[in-house]
Design a protein around this motif. Structure first.
Motif, PDB file in Angstrom:
ATOM      1  N   VAL A   1       0.841  -1.191   0.000  1.00  0.00           N
ATOM      2  CA  VAL A   1       0.000   0.000   0.000  1.00  0.00           C
ATOM      3  C   VAL A   1       0.879   1.245   0.000  1.00  0.00           C
ATOM      4  O   VAL A   1       1.848   1.342   0.760  1.00  0.00           O
ATOM      5  CB  VAL A   1      -0.945   0.007   1.224  1.00  0.00           C
ATOM      6  N   LYS A   2       0.548   2.182  -0.876  1.00  0.00           N
ATOM      7  CA  LYS A   2       1.348   3.403  -0.985  1.00  0.00           C
ATOM      8  C   LYS A   2       1.437   4.115   0.367  1.00  0.00           C
ATOM      9  O   LYS A   2       0.444   4.288   1.060  1.00  0.00           O
ATOM     10  CB  LYS A   2       0.726   4.332  -2.026  1.00  0.00           C
ATOM     11  N   GLY A   3       2.651   4.517   0.730  1.00  0.00           N
ATOM     12  CA  GLY A   3       2.867   5.233   1.970  1.00  0.00           C
ATOM     13  C   GLY A   3       3.248   4.353   3.148  1.00  0.00           C
ATOM     14  O   GLY A   3       3.459   4.860   4.256  1.00  0.00           O
ATOM     15  N   PHE A   4       3.336   3.026   2.912  1.00  0.00           N
ATOM     16  CA  PHE A   4       3.643   2.152   4.055  1.00  0.00           C
ATOM     17  C   PHE A   4       5.067   2.399   4.568  1.00  0.00           C
ATOM     18  O   PHE A   4       5.300   2.373   5.771  1.00  0.00           O
ATOM     19  CB  PHE A   4       3.481   0.683   3.665  1.00  0.00           C
ATOM     20  N   LYS A   5       6.010   2.631   3.654  1.00  0.00           N
ATOM     21  CA  LYS A   5       7.381   2.903   4.094  1.00  0.00           C
ATOM     22  C   LYS A   5       7.405   4.101   5.028  1.00  0.00           C
ATOM     23  O   LYS A   5       8.020   4.054   6.103  1.00  0.00           O
ATOM     24  CB  LYS A   5       8.293   3.141   2.882  1.00  0.00           C
ATOM     25  N   GLU A   6       6.729   5.154   4.630  1.00  0.00           N
ATOM     26  CA  GLU A   6       6.705   6.373   5.451  1.00  0.00           C
ATOM     27  C   GLU A   6       6.041   6.095   6.802  1.00  0.00           C
ATOM     28  O   GLU A   6       6.477   6.622   7.840  1.00  0.00           O
ATOM     29  CB  GLU A   6       5.942   7.472   4.713  1.00  0.00           C
ATOM     30  N   ARG A   7       5.038   5.257   6.790  1.00  0.00           N
ATOM     31  CA  ARG A   7       4.292   4.953   8.018  1.00  0.00           C
ATOM     32  C   ARG A   7       5.164   4.246   9.056  1.00  0.00           C
ATOM     33  O   ARG A   7       5.118   4.570  10.240  1.00  0.00           O
ATOM     34  CB  ARG A   7       3.086   4.094   7.646  1.00  0.00           C
ATOM     35  N   VAL A   8       5.981   3.277   8.612  1.00  0.00           N
ATOM     36  CA  VAL A   8       6.748   2.508   9.605  1.00  0.00           C
ATOM     37  C   VAL A   8       8.083   3.174   9.959  1.00  0.00           C
ATOM     38  O   VAL A   8       8.661   2.877  11.008  1.00  0.00           O
ATOM     39  CB  VAL A   8       6.991   1.058   9.127  1.00  0.00           C
ATOM     40  N   LEU A   9       8.570   4.059   9.089  1.00  0.00           N
ATOM     41  CA  LEU A   9       9.845   4.728   9.389  1.00  0.00           C
ATOM     42  C   LEU A   9       9.643   6.082  10.068  1.00  0.00           C
ATOM     43  O   LEU A   9      10.614   6.681  10.582  1.00  0.00           O
ATOM     44  CB  LEU A   9      10.659   4.925   8.107  1.00  0.00           C
ATOM     45  N   LYS A  10       8.431   6.559  10.094  1.00  0.00           N
ATOM     46  CA  LYS A  10       8.109   7.885  10.647  1.00  0.00           C
ATOM     47  C   LYS A  10       8.695   8.063  12.049  1.00  0.00           C
ATOM     48  O   LYS A  10       8.584   7.184  12.904  1.00  0.00           O
ATOM     49  CB  LYS A  10       6.583   8.065  10.694  1.00  0.00           C
ATOM     50  N   ASP A  11       9.336   9.214  12.263  1.00  0.00           N
ATOM     51  CA  ASP A  11       9.931   9.608  13.544  1.00  0.00           C
ATOM     52  C   ASP A  11      11.131   8.756  13.945  1.00  0.00           C
ATOM     53  O   ASP A  11      11.708   8.968  15.009  1.00  0.00           O
ATOM     54  CB  ASP A  11       8.897   9.551  14.686  1.00  0.00           C
ATOM     55  N   LEU A  12      11.488   7.784  13.094  1.00  0.00           N
ATOM     56  CA  LEU A  12      12.641   6.935  13.422  1.00  0.00           C
ATOM     57  C   LEU A  12      13.764   7.119  12.411  1.00  0.00           C
ATOM     58  O   LEU A  12      14.941   7.202  12.786  1.00  0.00           O
ATOM     59  CB  LEU A  12      12.218   5.454  13.450  1.00  0.00           C
ATOM     60  N   HIS A  13      13.406   7.171  11.124  1.00  0.00           N
ATOM     61  CA  HIS A  13      14.397   7.295  10.069  1.00  0.00           C
ATOM     62  C   HIS A  13      13.793   8.120   8.944  1.00  0.00           C
ATOM     63  O   HIS A  13      12.565   8.197   8.803  1.00  0.00           O
ATOM     64  CB  HIS A  13      14.822   5.919   9.531  1.00  0.00           C
ATOM     65  N   ASP A  14      14.657   8.693   8.128  1.00  0.00           N
ATOM     66  CA  ASP A  14      14.204   9.464   6.969  1.00  0.00           C
ATOM     67  C   ASP A  14      13.771   8.503   5.876  1.00  0.00           C
ATOM     68  O   ASP A  14      14.604   7.791   5.300  1.00  0.00           O
ATOM     69  CB  ASP A  14      15.343  10.350   6.476  1.00  0.00           C
ATOM     70  N   PRO A  15      12.478   8.437   5.550  1.00  0.00           N
ATOM     71  CA  PRO A  15      12.023   7.502   4.516  1.00  0.00           C
ATOM     72  C   PRO A  15      12.698   7.709   3.174  1.00  0.00           C
ATOM     73  O   PRO A  15      12.879   6.754   2.412  1.00  0.00           O
ATOM     74  CB  PRO A  15      10.515   7.786   4.425  1.00  0.00           C
ATOM     75  N   GLU A  16      13.095   8.936   2.879  1.00  0.00           N
ATOM     76  CA  GLU A  16      13.730   9.215   1.595  1.00  0.00           C
ATOM     77  C   GLU A  16      15.124   8.621   1.500  1.00  0.00           C
ATOM     78  O   GLU A  16      15.694   8.517   0.405  1.00  0.00           O
ATOM     79  CB  GLU A  16      13.785  10.737   1.361  1.00  0.00           C
ATOM     80  N   ALA A  17      15.680   8.232   2.635  1.00  0.00           N
ATOM     81  CA  ALA A  17      17.045   7.690   2.643  1.00  0.00           C
ATOM     82  C   ALA A  17      17.068   6.184   2.379  1.00  0.00           C
ATOM     83  O   ALA A  17      18.149   5.604   2.257  1.00  0.00           O
ATOM     84  CB  ALA A  17      17.715   8.001   3.981  1.00  0.00           C
ATOM     85  N   TYR A  18      15.887   5.573   2.281  1.00  0.00           N
ATOM     86  CA  TYR A  18      15.838   4.115   2.162  1.00  0.00           C
ATOM     87  C   TYR A  18      14.925   3.668   1.038  1.00  0.00           C
ATOM     88  O   TYR A  18      13.916   4.302   0.742  1.00  0.00           O
ATOM     89  CB  TYR A  18      15.357   3.479   3.481  1.00  0.00           C
ATOM     90  N   ASP A  19      15.298   2.551   0.426  1.00  0.00           N
ATOM     91  CA  ASP A  19      14.455   1.884  -0.555  1.00  0.00           C
ATOM     92  C   ASP A  19      13.776   0.684   0.102  1.00  0.00           C
ATOM     93  O   ASP A  19      14.385  -0.028   0.913  1.00  0.00           O
ATOM     94  CB  ASP A  19      15.296   1.386  -1.749  1.00  0.00           C
TER      95      ASP A  19
END
Length: 966
Positions: free
Chosen positions: A549-567
């Motif tokens: 689902v679109k946005g899942f990466k951002e959801r689980v990395l939020k406040d912990l890591h920069d989602p843009e830094a990871y694939d």
């Protein structure tokens, strides 16, 4: 019988039972299934265990079948064996639990949906991946319902209302969690190496997903010319059955221990590609074969070529400088030493393409050879590859594409082709699409099995391989024992585990990689326990679909890591990782599991040494530190009556439902019990007829017992010490069998169980004990000591035979049990095997009885001669004289008892040598029998011929029958 002699038939205690001679299993078995469901037998046993508090758990963990079709005979064999194990251990006093399961992810199901798409002219890649996954889920659900009913029809017990499914949200969450343990303990890495690849399915395959079939390949012998005129211009010749790999060649390997020679052609056929005077380099042991393939009719060896002359030799690629090659192959090809090179076949030199074979890859690693990426996922050459761009190695229907022929033609045009031909050999194919596979270098995710793991679970070793080997050697028992060596050798030599698949339907590899980082960088993989927890909780709530689902990466990395830094990784896990993880979400997590998550038994076909046993071992050793099982039991394959593999095209398949419709499920189960399942089994119409005949013989024995027990009063049971020796002997045999049955069931030896019980029922009971005691049961007074003792033994026989046989024949034994105990809440499957007193064992009596039975066998042999001669019609017409040696005369002492054993009206025992002409048997020395007719009249009630018949109150009776009539 005289006209005034009464008919005494109604005064006999003849057997009475409603138990039918004809089983009618196909019609009646569904009634028992419904009854068990109404009674909740499986649940009642669990409650019984909880209430007792002292039944040890016993868990057979179900290896999950794929939910993608009707059951075949292998399914029936597999599930029946499991059911017999589960039922027998329950009745031996365990809390024996069985949770059936299904493997729901992976190619078998995804491939079916793709087939439906292709039939409709649709493109799977144009469909939203979550929608596609939902279609796969629905497909699996449909077949689970079908297979569940088919398994239940076999009489298999278990938690059918609550099975485990690898696609359940909790299961998907745990599979992801187990994968993330590999992420955290250091086992997971991304590497680029050749793996078995299916161009048809466009994914990597594990060894367990491959089967080997005969395949006809091109074979070619190819010249590699040394650069700079080395070896006086002679060619180094390689041989390969994969011409399509030649464009990826990066080296030629040789073995320093092989003797090589420089050979010159002196004569050749007209069609040969060689020229007279041409020189080539070959292994001495293979030179003659190569020359024959090249149509060389005359050649000579010029000299030996030592290994040091080959070391450092540089060759030109066969396509070096080729027209339209655009310089693609204008690189040097080194000659490199390799232990994998042999002189068993080929030329003694091995063409090396590091991207397309494990030996090649290992050599490439050692000597830092460059990898090539010429082959696309669909098995075609990359579009911009000179000359061959876009050509397919394997086309989508699984047949050979044009690539091989194209390479061969271009080698010929380049003057590099020495010879060509065809070779039929065993070759790997995908077991789903049945298409050939190739070895292809791709970036994949692996579990390292020789890396020291950072998990604090080093009791059995620090690496997955160490733990696996230790588990096999010390922690797991194998049935048959050959399975141990097989799995051990596989674990010793296996490479790292390829975890990733390039598919859509499965649990994703729940990990993130740092953008711009290399796989060898320490921060390449994101390792964060908090992220892992978020992923697991999301999967628990929404299933693995949420990963897409679109946005899942951002959801689980939020406040912990920069989602843009990871694939985010979108490969899915090898489906064997799913089933290998079942110990965690079934054995560990369910209420009917066990806290340590270790099963007592894993039982599957022998192919699962490289499948489920294997993946469960790897997975368990990576996440638990040991194998998740204590016993591995394996069965063979099912063949037809001639020993041929079953095939729809041949028409020799046996469909379980058809057997059930004709004979009933119990006959199919009995076929399993009669087979040595550790070997390949045969089944067919004649074998099933024989099985049904054995069933009928056993059923008749049980029916006689039920008839005799109709009027049994437990209050009149006779103590063992007050019984005649014949009854005591039967109790001794029951005590012997009790130990044997329990031992065989514990060892998963059902053939041993049934053969022992069948022999006992048909030989010791029907042909001996019942035959002898019919007279007392029918004719003795109701409360005669012999009759009451026999009924007491019959009761003991009944309780043991019905329960001992219930795991094998659950429907029939339920029928037998309810025929005697017809209560609404009754079921044989709520019983345990009865405790059998050790005091019943009497070895001295058994040894004595064995000698008495041997003497009896001589007497019955003598009577059979008279019957054949029509001297008598029945044994009761005889009263023979038996001559015994002094030793036997001390054992066979009572003529009345022995007469009863021999079913004669009388018998005379004499110590001494038998007269000439007496009947004797070579295998029973010291016994002679002289025939005499019984003297007297025939009793009209018991049919014995006795002198006193007609002298009593009741006309035409003997003293015994007169007393019985009162």
């Amino acid at each position: 019988m005289c006209a005034d002699t009464p008919d005494y038939k109604d005064t006999l205690f003849l057997p009475e039972t409603d138990f039918p001679m004809r089983a009618g299993l196909p019609q009646r078995e569904p009634e028992w299934l419904a009854r068990w469901e109404r009674l909740g037998v499986y649940e009642a046993l669990r409650e019984k265990a909880r209430a007792s508090g002292n039944r040890k758990p016993f868990i057979l963990h179900d290896g999950p079948p794929y939910a993608n079709g009707h059951l075949h005979i292998g399914h029936a064999l597999n599930k029946t064996i499991k059911d017999i194990i589960v039922r027998s251990h329950q009745m031996m006093g365990f809390d024996s639990r069985y949770v059936p399961g299904w493997d729901c992810h992976g190619l078998p199901i995804e491939w079916k949906i793709e087939e439906q798409y292709r039939a409709k002219g649709l493109d799977k890649d144009e469909v939203d991946i979550v929608d596609f996954r939902q279609e796969c889920r629905k497909f699996a659900e449909g077949w689970i319902d079908v297979q569940r009913e088919e398994f239940k029809r076999l009489g298999v017990t278990g938690t059918w209302n609550d099975p485990y499914l690898t696609m359940d949200f909790h299961a998907e969450a745990v599979i992801a969690e187990e994968f993330m343990k590999f992420l955290m303990n250091g086992a997971l890495y991304q590497g680029s190496k050749p793996v078995m690849w299916s161009p048809v399915e466009k994914t990597a395959l594990a060894e367990a997903e491959v089967e080997y079939h005969d395949h006809t390949s091109h074979q070619i012998w190819v010249r590699f010319k040394p650069v700079d005129g080395a070896l006086d211009g002679a060619s180094v010749v390689i041989w390969t059955t994969t011409p399509w790999t030649i464009p990826q060649n990066r080296a030629v390997a040789y073995n320093p221990s092989i003797t090589y020679g420089l050979y010159r052609v002196t004569e050749a056929e007209e069609k040969a590609t060689v020229t007279v005077g041409e020189t080539i380099l070959l292994a001495d042991a293979l030179a003659e074969g190569v020359m024959a393939a090249a149509k060389v009719t005359g050649f000579e060896k010029l000299r030996d070529v030592p290994a040091d002359e080959l070391s450092g030799l540089v060759l030109a690629h066969p396509f070096r400088g080729v027209e339209n090659g655009n310089g693609e192959w204008d690189y040097d090809v080194p000659m490199l030493p390799g232990d994998h090179v042999t002189d068993d076949a080929g030329t003694g030199f091995v063409h090396t393409a590091p991207s397309h074979g494990d030996d090649d890859y290992q050599l490439g690693l050692k000597f830092k050879l460059p990898m090539t990426y010429n082959v696309e996922p669909d098995g075609t050459y990359r579009a911009d590859l000179p000359i061959f761009g876009g050509e397919a190695i394997i086309v989508q229907d699984g047949k050979d594409g044009p690539a091989n022929v194209s390479v061969i033609k271009n080698l010929a045009w380049a003057g590099a082709l020495l010879a060509k031909g065809k070779l039929k050999h065993s070759y790997p194919h995908s077991w789903r699409s049945k298409a050939p596979v190739i070895f292809r270098n791709t970036p994949q995710w692996f579990a390292a099995i020789d890396k020291v793991l950072d998990d604090g679970m080093g009791q059995y070793g620090d690496t997955i391989r160490q733990r696996a080997l230790k588990s096999i050697e010390d922690l797991v028992k194998f049935t048959p024992v050959s399975g141990r060596n097989r799995l051990h050798s596989m674990m010793e030599s296996r490479p790292d585990w390829v975890l990733s698949r390039q598919r859509a339907w499965g649990v994703p590899l729940t990990c993130f990689v740092k953008k711009g980082a290399k796989p060898t960088d320490p921060d390449f993989l994101l390792k964060d326990a908090q992220v892992n927890t978020r992923i697991r909780l999301a999967f628990e709530e929404e299933g693995a679909d949420v990963w897409y689902v679109k946005g899942f990466k951002e959801r689980v990395l939020k406040d912990l890591h920069d989602p843009e830094a990871y694939d985010q990784v979108f490969d899915i896990l090898d489906v064997w990782f799913d089933s290998g993880s079942t110990h965690a979400f079934v054995l560990r997590d369910r209420e009917d599991g066990v806290p340590d998550g270790i099963a007592d038994v894993y039982m599957e076909g022998t192919d699962q040494h490289r499948g489920w046993f294997h993946s469960s071992m790897l997975q368990g050793c990576g996440t638990k530190g040991r194998a998740p099982y204590r016993n591995v039991v394996t069965h063979g394959f099912t063949l037809d009556e001639k020993g041929m593999k079953m095939s729809k095209s041949i028409g020799n398949t046996i469909v379980p439902q058809e057997v059930i419709d004709q004979y009933g499920a119990d006959i199919l189960r009995l076929w399993v019990a009669l087979s040595d399942y550790t070997q390949d089994q045969r089944i067919g119409p004649e074998i099933l007829k024989g099985t049904a005949d054995s069933y009928r013989r056993l059923r008749n024995t049980l029916r006689f017992m039920l008839g005799a027990l109709g009027a049994y009063d437990p209050a009149k049971a006779v103590a063992r010490d007050a019984m005649p020796e014949l009854e005591q002997l039967m109790l001794h045999r029951l005590a012997e069998l009790d130990a044997q049955v329990r031992k065989s069931y514990a060892a998963f030896d059902f053939q041993g169980v049934f053969q022992s019980l069948f022999a006992f029922a048909t030989t010791d009971l029907s042909a001996f004990y019942f035959d002898i005691r019919k007279d007392a049961l029918y004719c003795d007074p109701a409360d005669s000591p012999v009759r009451l003792a026999s009924l007491t033994v019959m009761d003991a026989l009944f309780h043991r035979l019905t329960t001992w046989l219930a795991p094998i024949l659950p429907f029939t034994m339920e029928d037998v049990w309810l025929s005697r105990f017809p209560g609404d809440d009754e079921s044989v499957h709520l019983q345990d095997f009865p405790d059998t007193p050790e005091s019943w064992l009497d070895p001295e009596l058994a040894a004595r009885a064995q000698k008495v039975r041997a003497v009896r066998r001589v007497v019955t042999g003598a009577l059979e001669v008279e019957r054949r001669n029509k001297t008598i019609g029945a044994s009761l017409e005889a009263a023979p004289t038996v001559y015994l040696s002094p030793e036997l005369a001390q054992i066979v002492t009572n003529p009345d008892t022995f007469s009863t054993l021999c079913i004669t009206s009388g018998i005379t025992l004499t110590q001494g040598e038998a007269p000439e002409g007496a009947f004797a048997a070579e295998d029973v020395p010291g016994v002679g029998v002289v025939f005499h007719h019984a003297e007297g009249e025939k009793c009209q009630r018991c049919w014995k011929i006795l002198p006193d018949v007609g002298t009593h109150k009741h006309p035409g009776t003997c003293a015994r029958c007169d007393a019985a009539l009162g």
